[in-house]
Design a protein around this motif. Structure first.
Motif, PDB file in Angstrom:
ATOM      1  N   ALA A   8       0.857  -1.191   0.000  1.00 13.66           N
ATOM      2  CA  ALA A   8       0.000   0.000   0.000  1.00 13.66           C
ATOM      3  C   ALA A   8       0.888   1.234   0.000  1.00 13.66           C
ATOM      4  CB  ALA A   8      -0.908   0.004   1.227  1.00 13.66           C
ATOM      5  N   TYR A   9       0.415   2.250  -0.699  1.00 12.76           N
ATOM      6  CA  TYR A   9       1.237   3.450  -0.909  1.00 12.76           C
ATOM      7  C   TYR A   9       0.780   4.581   0.000  1.00 12.76           C
ATOM      8  CZ  TYR A   9       2.954   1.010  -5.000  1.00 12.76           C
ATOM      9  OH  TYR A   9       3.558   0.088  -5.823  1.00 12.76           O
ATOM     10  N   THR A  10       1.676   5.498   0.282  1.00 12.19           N
ATOM     11  CA  THR A  10       1.283   6.626   1.106  1.00 12.19           C
ATOM     12  C   THR A  10       0.446   7.600   0.284  1.00 12.19           C
ATOM     13  OG1 THR A  10       2.093   8.202   2.730  1.00 12.19           O
ATOM     14  CG2 THR A  10       3.228   8.186   0.619  1.00 12.19           C
ATOM     15  N   ASN A  11      -0.231   8.485   0.970  1.00 15.15           N
ATOM     16  CA  ASN A  11      -0.982   9.535   0.273  1.00 15.15           C
ATOM     17  C   ASN A  11      -0.740  10.839   1.004  1.00 15.15           C
ATOM     18  OD1 ASN A  11      -3.486  10.414   2.038  1.00 15.15           O
ATOM     19  ND2 ASN A  11      -3.337   8.191   2.265  1.00 15.15           N
ATOM     20  N   ILE A  12      -0.818  11.913   0.273  1.00 18.58           N
ATOM     21  CA  ILE A  12      -0.675  13.245   0.872  1.00 18.58           C
ATOM     22  C   ILE A  12      -1.983  13.990   0.655  1.00 18.58           C
ATOM     23  CG2 ILE A  12       0.531  15.479   0.731  1.00 18.58           C
ATOM     24  CD1 ILE A  12       2.206  13.250   2.004  1.00 18.58           C
ATOM     25  N   ALA A  13      -2.534  14.508   1.760  1.00 22.72           N
ATOM     26  CA  ALA A  13      -3.804  15.238   1.664  1.00 22.72           C
ATOM     27  C   ALA A  13      -3.582  16.600   1.022  1.00 22.72           C
ATOM     28  CB  ALA A  13      -4.410  15.417   3.052  1.00 22.72           C
ATOM     29  N   LEU A  14      -4.436  16.923   0.078  1.00 23.31           N
ATOM     30  CA  LEU A  14      -4.439  18.273  -0.503  1.00 23.31           C
ATOM     31  C   LEU A  14      -5.433  19.128   0.282  1.00 23.31           C
ATOM     32  CD1 LEU A  14      -4.345  17.301  -4.306  1.00 23.31           C
ATOM     33  CD2 LEU A  14      -2.444  17.501  -2.686  1.00 23.31           C
ATOM     34  N   ILE A  15      -6.565  18.513   0.664  1.00 25.70           N
ATOM     35  CA  ILE A  15      -7.509  19.147   1.589  1.00 25.70           C
ATOM     36  C   ILE A  15      -7.437  18.294   2.853  1.00 25.70           C
ATOM     37  CG2 ILE A  15      -9.881  19.899   2.020  1.00 25.70           C
ATOM     38  CD1 ILE A  15      -8.525  21.277  -0.412  1.00 25.70           C
ATOM     39  N   LYS A  16      -7.048  18.921   3.943  1.00 25.35           N
ATOM     40  CA  LYS A  16      -6.594  18.152   5.108  1.00 25.35           C
ATOM     41  C   LYS A  16      -7.723  17.595   5.979  1.00 25.35           C
ATOM     42  CE  LYS A  16      -2.209  19.125   4.307  1.00 25.35           C
ATOM     43  NZ  LYS A  16      -1.305  18.118   3.703  1.00 25.35           N
ATOM     44  N   TYR A  17      -7.416  16.452   6.547  1.00 25.71           N
ATOM     45  CA  TYR A  17      -8.178  15.864   7.669  1.00 25.71           C
ATOM     46  C   TYR A  17      -7.485  16.380   8.921  1.00 25.71           C
ATOM     47  CZ  TYR A  17      -8.233  11.907  11.082  1.00 25.71           C
ATOM     48  OH  TYR A  17      -8.262  11.105  12.216  1.00 25.71           O
ATOM     49  N   TRP A  18      -8.246  17.060   9.795  1.00 24.34           N
ATOM     50  CA  TRP A  18      -7.592  17.576  10.990  1.00 24.34           C
ATOM     51  C   TRP A  18      -8.625  17.701  12.106  1.00 24.34           C
ATOM     52  CZ3 TRP A  18      -3.005  17.267  12.651  1.00 24.34           C
ATOM     53  CH2 TRP A  18      -2.488  18.097  13.658  1.00 24.34           C
ATOM     54  N   GLY A  19      -8.883  16.550  12.744  1.00 24.51           N
ATOM     55  CA  GLY A  19      -9.819  16.566  13.868  1.00 24.51           C
ATOM     56  C   GLY A  19     -10.845  15.460  13.732  1.00 24.51           C
ATOM     57  N   LYS A  20     -11.141  14.847  14.865  1.00 23.20           N
ATOM     58  CA  LYS A  20     -12.082  13.726  14.891  1.00 23.20           C
ATOM     59  C   LYS A  20     -13.372  14.133  15.585  1.00 23.20           C
ATOM     60  CE  LYS A  20      -8.466  10.145  15.257  1.00 23.20           C
ATOM     61  NZ  LYS A  20      -7.281  11.041  15.328  1.00 23.20           N
ATOM     62  N   GLU A  21     -14.444  13.598  15.023  1.00 23.00           N
ATOM     63  CA  GLU A  21     -15.757  13.738  15.669  1.00 23.00           C
ATOM     64  C   GLU A  21     -15.899  12.596  16.672  1.00 23.00           C
ATOM     65  OE1 GLU A  21     -19.190  15.099  12.980  1.00 23.00           O
ATOM     66  OE2 GLU A  21     -19.493  12.931  13.235  1.00 23.00           O
ATOM     67  N   ASN A  22     -15.272  11.434  16.354  1.00 24.66           N
ATOM     68  CA  ASN A  22     -15.336  10.251  17.211  1.00 24.66           C
ATOM     69  C   ASN A  22     -13.959   9.597  17.237  1.00 24.66           C
ATOM     70  OD1 ASN A  22     -15.483   7.400  17.863  1.00 24.66           O
ATOM     71  ND2 ASN A  22     -17.722   7.604  17.818  1.00 24.66           N
ATOM     72  N   GLN A  23     -13.327   9.629  18.415  1.00 24.65           N
ATOM     73  CA  GLN A  23     -11.954   9.118  18.546  1.00 24.65           C
ATOM     74  C   GLN A  23     -11.902   7.613  18.346  1.00 24.65           C
ATOM     75  OE1 GLN A  23      -9.300  11.009  19.122  1.00 24.65           O
ATOM     76  NE2 GLN A  23     -10.205  12.925  19.843  1.00 24.65           N
ATOM     77  N   GLU A  24     -12.837   6.910  18.972  1.00 19.50           N
ATOM     78  CA  GLU A  24     -12.796   5.445  18.971  1.00 19.50           C
ATOM     79  C   GLU A  24     -12.956   4.897  17.548  1.00 19.50           C
ATOM     80  OE1 GLU A  24     -12.291   2.983  20.944  1.00 19.50           O
ATOM     81  OE2 GLU A  24     -13.052   1.411  19.601  1.00 19.50           O
ATOM     82  N   LEU A  25     -13.936   5.461  16.838  1.00 19.76           N
ATOM     83  CA  LEU A  25     -14.217   4.942  15.482  1.00 19.76           C
ATOM     84  C   LEU A  25     -13.425   5.677  14.415  1.00 19.76           C
ATOM     85  CD1 LEU A  25     -18.095   4.464  15.722  1.00 19.76           C
ATOM     86  CD2 LEU A  25     -16.333   2.685  15.774  1.00 19.76           C
ATOM     87  N   ILE A  26     -12.702   6.732  14.837  1.00 18.74           N
ATOM     88  CA  ILE A  26     -11.949   7.589  13.889  1.00 18.74           C
ATOM     89  C   ILE A  26     -12.886   8.106  12.789  1.00 18.74           C
ATOM     90  CG2 ILE A  26      -9.895   7.828  12.443  1.00 18.74           C
ATOM     91  CD1 ILE A  26      -8.449   5.834  14.065  1.00 18.74           C
ATOM     92  N   ILE A  27     -13.916   8.793  13.233  1.00 20.33           N
ATOM     93  CA  ILE A  27     -14.819   9.517  12.323  1.00 20.33           C
ATOM     94  C   ILE A  27     -14.326  10.965  12.322  1.00 20.33           C
ATOM     95  CG2 ILE A  27     -17.200  10.132  11.785  1.00 20.33           C
ATOM     96  CD1 ILE A  27     -16.933   7.132  12.056  1.00 20.33           C
ATOM     97  N   PRO A  28     -14.018  11.523  11.140  1.00 21.15           N
ATOM     98  CA  PRO A  28     -13.438  12.876  11.111  1.00 21.15           C
ATOM     99  C   PRO A  28     -14.488  13.960  11.209  1.00 21.15           C
ATOM    100  CG  PRO A  28     -13.683  12.066   8.891  1.00 21.15           C
ATOM    101  CD  PRO A  28     -14.179  10.966   9.805  1.00 21.15           C
ATOM    102  N   MET A  29     -13.984  15.181  11.456  1.00 22.54           N
ATOM    103  CA  MET A  29     -14.887  16.341  11.530  1.00 22.54           C
ATOM    104  C   MET A  29     -15.268  16.797  10.120  1.00 22.54           C
ATOM    105  SD  MET A  29     -15.557  17.609  14.544  1.00 22.54           S
ATOM    106  CE  MET A  29     -14.928  18.205  16.128  1.00 22.54           C
ATOM    107  N   ASN A  30     -14.364  16.494   9.140  1.00 24.80           N
ATOM    108  CA  ASN A  30     -14.600  16.987   7.770  1.00 24.80           C
ATOM    109  C   ASN A  30     -14.106  15.960   6.744  1.00 24.80           C
ATOM    110  OD1 ASN A  30     -11.912  18.552   8.906  1.00 24.80           O
ATOM    111  ND2 ASN A  30     -11.587  17.861   6.781  1.00 24.80           N
ATOM    112  N   ASN A  31     -14.599  16.110   5.539  1.00 26.89           N
ATOM    113  CA  ASN A  31     -14.062  15.301   4.434  1.00 26.89           C
ATOM    114  C   ASN A  31     -12.629  15.742   4.145  1.00 26.89           C
ATOM    115  OD1 ASN A  31     -16.737  14.516   4.289  1.00 26.89           O
ATOM    116  ND2 ASN A  31     -16.806  14.565   2.040  1.00 26.89           N
TER     117      ASN A  31
END
Ligand SMILES: O=C(O)C[C@@](O)(CF)CCOP(=O)(O)OP(=O)(O)O
Length: 326
Positions: A8-31
């Motif tokens: 599997a290859y790495t990826n670099i976010a162009l529009i960032k993920y920065w913050g979780k709505e749910n820590q346990e399930l790792i649901i983000p605050m934004n796309n």
């Protein structure tokens, strides 16, 4: 004995993920929206066997300590549960990064772990289901299931939060991402800790979150229209806003080092001199520069007299996760 091996290859976010709505399930605050790259990847083999009395985790041929192995075990439990499997496993991961500067990403590592566990247990997951599983290991890993551009749809639950590929008609093949590996890095705060502190304490976090939907729309449009300038502008803006949130956290922090600033200022100067290029940064001091492949050589020349050759790594778009053996 059940065995699976994937790359599997790495990826670099162009529009960032920065913050979780749910820590346990790792649901983000934004796309978020990323580009998978070919320069850094992880190969992972998972082997389930009735002869094992505990999970074992080897990283680059080094047996890992109980803390690291526990994280892998917890993740394997998710796959075991899906397969009604109670067997222990040996996990062997190898990071392929062209420089020792610790560029290996959790994204390729956790995506490879998800893929190898799934292959070993013959779970036969769809890309979206595999993306959901990888997400439980590390949010950004869910995007590495796909090659090229992908968007992590935040969703609201374990079932609805996963990444999808973005149709781009080969636009990604016209791009290069140049990594400037800086040497003056201070002890980083992990992305997981950094985003949690920011969400919980930063006065600027709400402002960041408000601007993400419009930035995503700009990025999707730029990809659809193969508009490099528009993609570069929104990529750089997203990174600057994301990093801006850390300055208003309690206690405040930044991932930028003096060399990071030098690289960012150089990108601005090169762009002002007429060569379109834009930077992005993640939870570390290294600077990634987005440039059209036709201008890659010109950019490398401009960087060459400012940075040592081994600090500069060229990446192009990378493929989806690959099953190497089942
Ligand atoms: O990649 C991006 O969108 C932006 C970042 O790289 C910026 F630093 C964050 C990646 O966070 P990740 O390591 O996935 O966190 P986890 O879910 O807590 O494991």
């Amino acid at each position: 004995m059940f065995s699976g091996k994937v790359r599997a290859y790495t990826n670099i976010a162009l529009i960032k993920y920065w913050g979780k709505e749910n820590q346990e399930l790792i649901i983000p605050m934004n796309n978020s929206l990323s580009l998978t790259l070919d320069a850094f990847y992880t190969e992972t083999q998972v082997l389930f066997s009735k002869d094992l009395t505990e999970d074992q985790f080897y990283l680059d041929n080094q047996l890992q300590d109980s803390k690291a192995t526990l994280k892998v075990s917890r993740f394997l439990d998710l796959a075991r549960k899906k397969a009604d499997c109670t067997l222990y496993a040996t996990v062997r991961s190898q990071n392929f990064v062209p420089t020792a500067a610790g560029l290996a990403s959790s994204a390729s590592g956790l995506a490879a772990l998800a893929g190898a566990a799934s292959a070993a247990l013959k779970l036969d997951l769809s890309s979206e289901e595999l993306s959901r599983l990888a997400r439980r290991g590390s949010g950004s890993a869910c995007r590495s299931i796909y090659g090229g551009f992908s968007e992590w749809q935040k969703g609201t639950s374990d079932e609805t939060s996963y990444a999808v590929g973005i149709a781009s008609d080969g636009f990604e093949d016209q791009l290069s991402m140049i990594f400037v590996v800086v040497n003056d890095a201070q002890k980083d705060i992990s992305s997981r800790d950094g985003m949690q502190r920011t969400v919980e304490t930063s006065a600027f976090y709400g402002g960041w979150l408000q601007t993400v939907p419009q930035d995503l729309a700009k990025a999707r449009k730029a990809i659809a229209e193969k508009d490099f300038i528009a993609l570069g502008e929104v990529t750089e803006a997203s990174a600057l806003k994301m990093h801006g949130t850390t300055l208003a956290a309690t206690p405040p922090f930044t991932y930028w080092s003096a060399e990071s600033m030098k690289a960012m200022n150089l990108v601005r100067q090169i762009r002002n001199d007429g060569l379109p290029c834009y930077f992005t940064m993640d939870a570390g001091p290294n600077v990634k520069i987005l440039v059209e492949r036709k201008n890659e050589e010109a950019l490398l020349n401009a960087l060459r007299d400012q940075f040592d050759a081994q600090q500069v790594v060229v990446a192009h778009t990378g493929p989806a996760i690959e099953i190497l053996s089942e």
